[in-house]
Design a protein around this motif. Structure first.
Motif, PDB file in Angstrom:
ATOM      1  N   ASN A 125     -53.326 -44.821 -11.232  1.00 33.93           N
ATOM      2  CA  ASN A 125     -54.256 -44.524 -12.319  1.00 33.93           C
ATOM      3  C   ASN A 125     -55.268 -43.383 -12.166  1.00 33.93           C
ATOM      4  O   ASN A 125     -55.645 -43.447 -10.857  1.00 33.93           O
ATOM      5  CB  ASN A 125     -54.847 -45.761 -12.949  1.00 33.93           C
ATOM      6  CG  ASN A 125     -55.140 -45.608 -14.342  1.00 33.93           C
ATOM      7  OD1 ASN A 125     -55.741 -44.739 -14.864  1.00 33.93           O
ATOM      8  ND2 ASN A 125     -54.620 -46.708 -15.154  1.00 33.93           N
ATOM      9  N   VAL A 126     -55.266 -42.478 -12.794  1.00 30.48           N
ATOM     10  CA  VAL A 126     -56.277 -41.367 -12.267  1.00 30.48           C
ATOM     11  C   VAL A 126     -57.499 -41.217 -13.638  1.00 30.48           C
ATOM     12  O   VAL A 126     -56.931 -41.417 -14.830  1.00 30.48           O
ATOM     13  CB  VAL A 126     -55.765 -40.110 -12.094  1.00 30.48           C
ATOM     14  CG1 VAL A 126     -54.598 -40.080 -10.968  1.00 30.48           C
ATOM     15  CG2 VAL A 126     -54.799 -39.532 -13.410  1.00 30.48           C
ATOM     16  N   THR A 127     -58.494 -40.903 -13.134  1.00 33.34           N
ATOM     17  CA  THR A 127     -59.425 -40.659 -14.186  1.00 33.34           C
ATOM     18  C   THR A 127     -60.183 -39.258 -14.070  1.00 33.34           C
ATOM     19  O   THR A 127     -60.561 -38.811 -12.792  1.00 33.34           O
ATOM     20  CB  THR A 127     -60.745 -41.642 -14.093  1.00 33.34           C
ATOM     21  OG1 THR A 127     -60.202 -43.006 -14.283  1.00 33.34           O
ATOM     22  CG2 THR A 127     -61.781 -41.481 -15.221  1.00 33.34           C
ATOM     23  N   LYS A 128     -59.890 -38.473 -14.821  1.00 35.10           N
ATOM     24  CA  LYS A 128     -60.450 -37.203 -14.621  1.00 35.10           C
ATOM     25  C   LYS A 128     -59.834 -36.441 -13.420  1.00 35.10           C
ATOM     26  O   LYS A 128     -60.381 -35.782 -12.571  1.00 35.10           O
ATOM     27  CB  LYS A 128     -61.683 -36.801 -14.651  1.00 35.10           C
ATOM     28  CG  LYS A 128     -62.696 -37.167 -15.915  1.00 35.10           C
ATOM     29  CD  LYS A 128     -64.120 -36.924 -15.850  1.00 35.10           C
ATOM     30  CE  LYS A 128     -64.576 -37.502 -17.049  1.00 35.10           C
ATOM     31  NZ  LYS A 128     -65.745 -38.091 -16.868  1.00 35.10           N
ATOM     32  N   ASP A 132     -57.870 -43.716  -9.041  1.00 35.49           N
ATOM     33  CA  ASP A 132     -58.744 -44.839  -9.041  1.00 35.49           C
ATOM     34  C   ASP A 132     -58.541 -45.764  -8.099  1.00 35.49           C
ATOM     35  O   ASP A 132     -57.048 -46.030  -7.865  1.00 35.49           O
ATOM     36  CB  ASP A 132     -58.917 -45.437 -10.244  1.00 35.49           C
ATOM     37  CG  ASP A 132     -59.241 -44.570 -11.406  1.00 35.49           C
ATOM     38  OD1 ASP A 132     -60.347 -43.999 -11.436  1.00 35.49           O
ATOM     39  OD2 ASP A 132     -58.687 -44.779 -12.473  1.00 35.49           O
ATOM     40  N   LEU A 214     -54.887 -53.522 -26.356  1.00 30.81           N
ATOM     41  CA  LEU A 214     -54.622 -53.363 -24.878  1.00 30.81           C
ATOM     42  C   LEU A 214     -54.919 -54.498 -23.908  1.00 30.81           C
ATOM     43  O   LEU A 214     -56.123 -54.984 -24.428  1.00 30.81           O
ATOM     44  CB  LEU A 214     -55.032 -52.119 -24.487  1.00 30.81           C
ATOM     45  CG  LEU A 214     -54.067 -50.734 -24.543  1.00 30.81           C
ATOM     46  CD1 LEU A 214     -54.362 -50.602 -26.171  1.00 30.81           C
ATOM     47  CD2 LEU A 214     -54.736 -49.774 -23.769  1.00 30.81           C
ATOM     48  N   ARG A 216     -55.822 -55.048 -19.884  1.00 22.48           N
ATOM     49  CA  ARG A 216     -55.421 -54.635 -18.375  1.00 22.48           C
ATOM     50  C   ARG A 216     -55.756 -55.712 -17.558  1.00 22.48           C
ATOM     51  O   ARG A 216     -56.913 -56.524 -17.703  1.00 22.48           O
ATOM     52  CB  ARG A 216     -56.257 -53.316 -17.938  1.00 22.48           C
ATOM     53  CG  ARG A 216     -56.211 -52.138 -19.175  1.00 22.48           C
ATOM     54  CD  ARG A 216     -56.848 -51.141 -18.332  1.00 22.48           C
ATOM     55  NE  ARG A 216     -55.611 -50.533 -17.339  1.00 22.48           N
ATOM     56  CZ  ARG A 216     -56.102 -49.897 -16.165  1.00 22.48           C
ATOM     57  NH1 ARG A 216     -57.250 -49.350 -16.171  1.00 22.48           N
ATOM     58  NH2 ARG A 216     -55.200 -49.725 -15.398  1.00 22.48           N
ATOM     59  N   CYS A 232     -62.821 -47.292 -10.452  1.00 24.43           N
ATOM     60  CA  CYS A 232     -62.526 -46.543 -11.635  1.00 24.43           C
ATOM     61  C   CYS A 232     -63.554 -45.655 -11.994  1.00 24.43           C
ATOM     62  O   CYS A 232     -64.708 -45.833 -12.138  1.00 24.43           O
ATOM     63  CB  CYS A 232     -62.354 -47.640 -12.835  1.00 24.43           C
ATOM     64  SG  CYS A 232     -61.711 -46.849 -14.372  1.00 24.43           S
ATOM     65  N   HIS A 235     -65.841 -43.243 -17.430  1.00 28.28           N
ATOM     66  CA  HIS A 235     -65.018 -42.800 -18.734  1.00 28.28           C
ATOM     67  C   HIS A 235     -66.072 -43.554 -19.755  1.00 28.28           C
ATOM     68  O   HIS A 235     -66.489 -44.277 -19.424  1.00 28.28           O
ATOM     69  CB  HIS A 235     -63.745 -43.085 -18.556  1.00 28.28           C
ATOM     70  CG  HIS A 235     -63.479 -44.527 -18.404  1.00 28.28           C
ATOM     71  ND1 HIS A 235     -63.914 -45.524 -17.241  1.00 28.28           N
ATOM     72  CD2 HIS A 235     -63.511 -45.831 -19.168  1.00 28.28           C
ATOM     73  CE1 HIS A 235     -63.710 -46.714 -17.336  1.00 28.28           C
ATOM     74  NE2 HIS A 235     -63.458 -46.990 -18.188  1.00 28.28           N
ATOM     75  N   ASP A 237     -64.184 -45.859 -23.188  1.00 26.27           N
ATOM     76  CA  ASP A 237     -63.079 -46.655 -23.865  1.00 26.27           C
ATOM     77  C   ASP A 237     -62.542 -45.966 -25.244  1.00 26.27           C
ATOM     78  O   ASP A 237     -63.509 -45.367 -25.584  1.00 26.27           O
ATOM     79  CB  ASP A 237     -63.429 -48.091 -23.717  1.00 26.27           C
ATOM     80  CG  ASP A 237     -63.583 -48.662 -22.530  1.00 26.27           C
ATOM     81  OD1 ASP A 237     -63.257 -48.007 -21.407  1.00 26.27           O
ATOM     82  OD2 ASP A 237     -64.073 -49.617 -22.289  1.00 26.27           O
ATOM     83  N   TYR A 238     -61.265 -46.078 -25.308  1.00 24.89           N
ATOM     84  CA  TYR A 238     -60.728 -45.427 -26.452  1.00 24.89           C
ATOM     85  C   TYR A 238     -60.933 -45.687 -27.823  1.00 24.89           C
ATOM     86  O   TYR A 238     -60.748 -45.013 -28.656  1.00 24.89           O
ATOM     87  CB  TYR A 238     -59.072 -45.364 -25.899  1.00 24.89           C
ATOM     88  CG  TYR A 238     -58.927 -44.977 -24.496  1.00 24.89           C
ATOM     89  CD1 TYR A 238     -59.562 -44.329 -23.790  1.00 24.89           C
ATOM     90  CD2 TYR A 238     -57.736 -45.620 -23.881  1.00 24.89           C
ATOM     91  CE1 TYR A 238     -59.110 -44.080 -22.468  1.00 24.89           C
ATOM     92  CE2 TYR A 238     -57.420 -45.255 -22.690  1.00 24.89           C
ATOM     93  CZ  TYR A 238     -58.059 -44.566 -21.943  1.00 24.89           C
ATOM     94  OH  TYR A 238     -57.868 -44.274 -20.699  1.00 24.89           O
ATOM     95  N   PHE A 309     -58.835 -54.913 -24.857  1.00 27.82           N
ATOM     96  CA  PHE A 309     -59.435 -53.908 -25.688  1.00 27.82           C
ATOM     97  C   PHE A 309     -58.778 -54.130 -27.056  1.00 27.82           C
ATOM     98  O   PHE A 309     -57.565 -54.130 -27.560  1.00 27.82           O
ATOM     99  CB  PHE A 309     -58.724 -52.545 -25.400  1.00 27.82           C
ATOM    100  CG  PHE A 309     -59.041 -52.154 -23.819  1.00 27.82           C
ATOM    101  CD1 PHE A 309     -60.363 -51.580 -23.850  1.00 27.82           C
ATOM    102  CD2 PHE A 309     -58.194 -52.601 -22.919  1.00 27.82           C
ATOM    103  CE1 PHE A 309     -60.466 -51.147 -22.228  1.00 27.82           C
ATOM    104  CE2 PHE A 309     -58.665 -52.029 -21.503  1.00 27.82           C
ATOM    105  CZ  PHE A 309     -59.782 -51.551 -21.239  1.00 27.82           C
ATOM    106  N   ASN A 350     -53.372 -40.611 -18.013  1.00 28.39           N
ATOM    107  CA  ASN A 350     -53.781 -41.501 -16.912  1.00 28.39           C
ATOM    108  C   ASN A 350     -53.141 -41.451 -15.570  1.00 28.39           C
ATOM    109  O   ASN A 350     -53.364 -42.313 -14.804  1.00 28.39           O
ATOM    110  CB  ASN A 350     -53.847 -42.983 -17.573  1.00 28.39           C
ATOM    111  CG  ASN A 350     -55.246 -43.251 -18.325  1.00 28.39           C
ATOM    112  OD1 ASN A 350     -56.113 -42.474 -18.137  1.00 28.39           O
ATOM    113  ND2 ASN A 350     -55.072 -44.141 -19.040  1.00 28.39           N
TER     114      ASN A 350
HETATM  115  N1  HRG Z   1     -57.610 -48.621 -22.094  1.00 28.31           N
HETATM  116  C1  HRG Z   1     -58.644 -48.179 -21.520  1.00 28.31           C
HETATM  117  N2  HRG Z   1     -59.681 -48.020 -22.020  1.00 28.31           N
HETATM  118  N3  HRG Z   1     -58.711 -47.798 -20.162  1.00 28.31           N
HETATM  119  C2  HRG Z   1     -59.666 -47.303 -19.659  1.00 28.31           C
HETATM  120  C3  HRG Z   1     -59.446 -46.871 -18.269  1.00 28.31           C
HETATM  121  C4  HRG Z   1     -60.354 -45.738 -17.872  1.00 28.31           C
HETATM  122  C5  HRG Z   1     -59.660 -44.844 -16.882  1.00 28.31           C
HETATM  123  C6  HRG Z   1     -58.454 -44.132 -17.313  1.00 28.31           C
HETATM  124  N4  HRG Z   1     -58.009 -43.631 -15.860  1.00 28.31           N
HETATM  125  C7  HRG Z   1     -59.102 -42.688 -18.078  1.00 28.31           C
HETATM  126  O1  HRG Z   1     -59.122 -41.734 -17.380  1.00 28.31           O
HETATM  127  O2  HRG Z   1     -59.392 -43.067 -19.144  1.00 28.31           O
END
Ligand code: HRG
Ligand code: AKG
Ligand code: FE2
Length: 352
Positions: A125-128, A132, A214, A216, A232, A235, A237-238, A309, A350
């Motif tokens: 999993n990657v963030t920006k 992670d 969702l 996790r 992590c 970020h 959340d969506y 979520f 992601n």
């Molecule tokens: N379903 C949710 N909110 N997951 C949040 C994960 C946040 C990290 C994710 N790699 C990112 O870049 O968003």
């Protein structure tokens, strides 16, 4: 304009200015995360007919949630009615799963074909753009006739959830947990409906009556002070509401205030950490803003957290609510967005 009217006008402007500045300045100043007892909401949900909405929206619990959403974007809930044994068991089963061999974990490996559901290994999993330092299992609400767009196999999120055969209790316990958490998410959203709109059903029906939830299950190995790595990355959340069930005794989740300081969301046994997501920002027209957070497990213990979520319907068109627009002098601060599109876009970014 008469003198009298111009004075009134000036006062109204000043009040408006004060209200606005209160909203923005106050977010900068938070240095702790409030703890809210939501037992009155749980009671209301089991006997809705006994409760008058006009009374309810004046209740302490609704005001506390409203204030937390405006000022912090994060709060702890207690008095939620979820059995503590259940909360602990869910994390324990997470530990048991992550303790299995890589080979066993890969029997439920996430792939494009599984619609991005299933097990992902450390760093996947990657963030920006940065990996992670966690492994995880991702679950989304099952695709069925209620989500016609997802039944088409060419939709990237079309697929089936993957359940491990070991530990044996994993699937039945998590299925029960999902039902409980959906109810809890809905209950907290009722309070937000009361606070924002004066109606506990504000998000029912086509908005979030059929939430595309969702879940996790996340495992964070200890980083032992390796400051270049992050469990992590930062970020928001969506969706609407995140309810985090985190290991006791390990401080790792951090929340950023407007001064850029990181505030620890220390585990408080028997509580959930709740935070708001991007879609509440749009629906509330910016009255509630999602708060940036990250995970840094720089201690010496392996940490498990299980965020649930509670999200809008997959096809919900999310746009500022009329009453929130009115409070902003008719100005809509955000363009409409279809939740499923926002989510798909995020998920596809992601993974490398
Ligand atoms: N379903 C949710 N909110 N997951 C949040 C994960 C946040 C990290 C994710 N790699 C990112 O870049 O968003
Ligand atoms: O592990 C945590 O405490 C939070 C994880 C998180 O922020 C997320 O998955 O969105
Ligand atoms: Fe998050």
């Amino acid at each position: 304009m008469s003198k009298f009217r111009s004075v009134l006008f000036a006062v109204a402007k000043l009040e408006h200015f004060n209200n606005n500045s209160k909203m923005t300045i106050s977010r900068a100043s938070f240095s702790s995360i409030p703890i809210i007892d939501i037992s009155p909401l749980i009671k209301m949900r089991s006997h809705p007919k006994h409760y008058d909405q006009d009374d309810m929206k004046e209740k302490k619990v609704v005001k506390e949630i409203d204030e937390a959403c405006r000022k912090v974007g994060f709060f702890y809930v207690q008095g939620h009615g979820v059995p503590f044994e259940m909360i602990d068991l869910v994390r324990k089963l997470g530990h048991d799963f992550f303790n299995l061999s890589t080979e066993e974990k890969h029997t439920i490996k996430m792939t494009q074909a599984s619609g991005w559901r299933g097990y992902q290994t450390l760093g996947e999993n990657v963030t920006k753009g940065i990996s992670d330092m966690h492994e995880a299992i991702d679950y989304f609400r099952d695709c069925d006739a209620e989500f016609p767009r997802l039944l088409h196999e060419d939709h990237p999120l079309s697929g089936r959830n993957l359940w491990p055969s070991s530990p044996a209790a994993f699937q039945p316990v998590y299925k029960q947990y999902l039902t409980i958490m959906q109810d809890l998410g809905r209950t907290i959203l009722e309070a937000i409906g009361l606070a924002l709109v004066g109606s506990r059903d504000a998000f029912e029906g086509t908005r979030a009556g059929n939430p595309f939830w969702l879940l996790r299950v996340i495992g964070y190995p200890p980083m032992e002070q390796k400051v270049t790595e992050v469990g992590c990355g930062e970020h928001t959340d969506y969706g609407l509401l995140t309810l985090v069930n985190q290991d006791d005794g390990i401080r790792a989740l951090q929340v950023k205030n407007e001064d850029g300081d990181w505030i620890w969301a220390d585990p408080i046994p028997g509580t959930f950490v709740v935070n708001i997501g991007d879609m509440l920002k749009v629906w509330s027209n910016g009255e509630y803003m999602p708060t940036v957070h990250r995970v840094l497990n720089d201690g010496s213990k392996y940490r498990v957290s299980v965020p649930y979520f509670y999200e809008p319907n997959f096809d919900a068109v999310v746009e500022p609510l009329d009453i929130c627009k009115k409070r902003a002098e008719g100005i809509s601060k955000y363009a409409p967005v279809v939740y499923g599109d926002h989510l798909t876009n995020k998920i596809l970014n992601n993974f490398k």
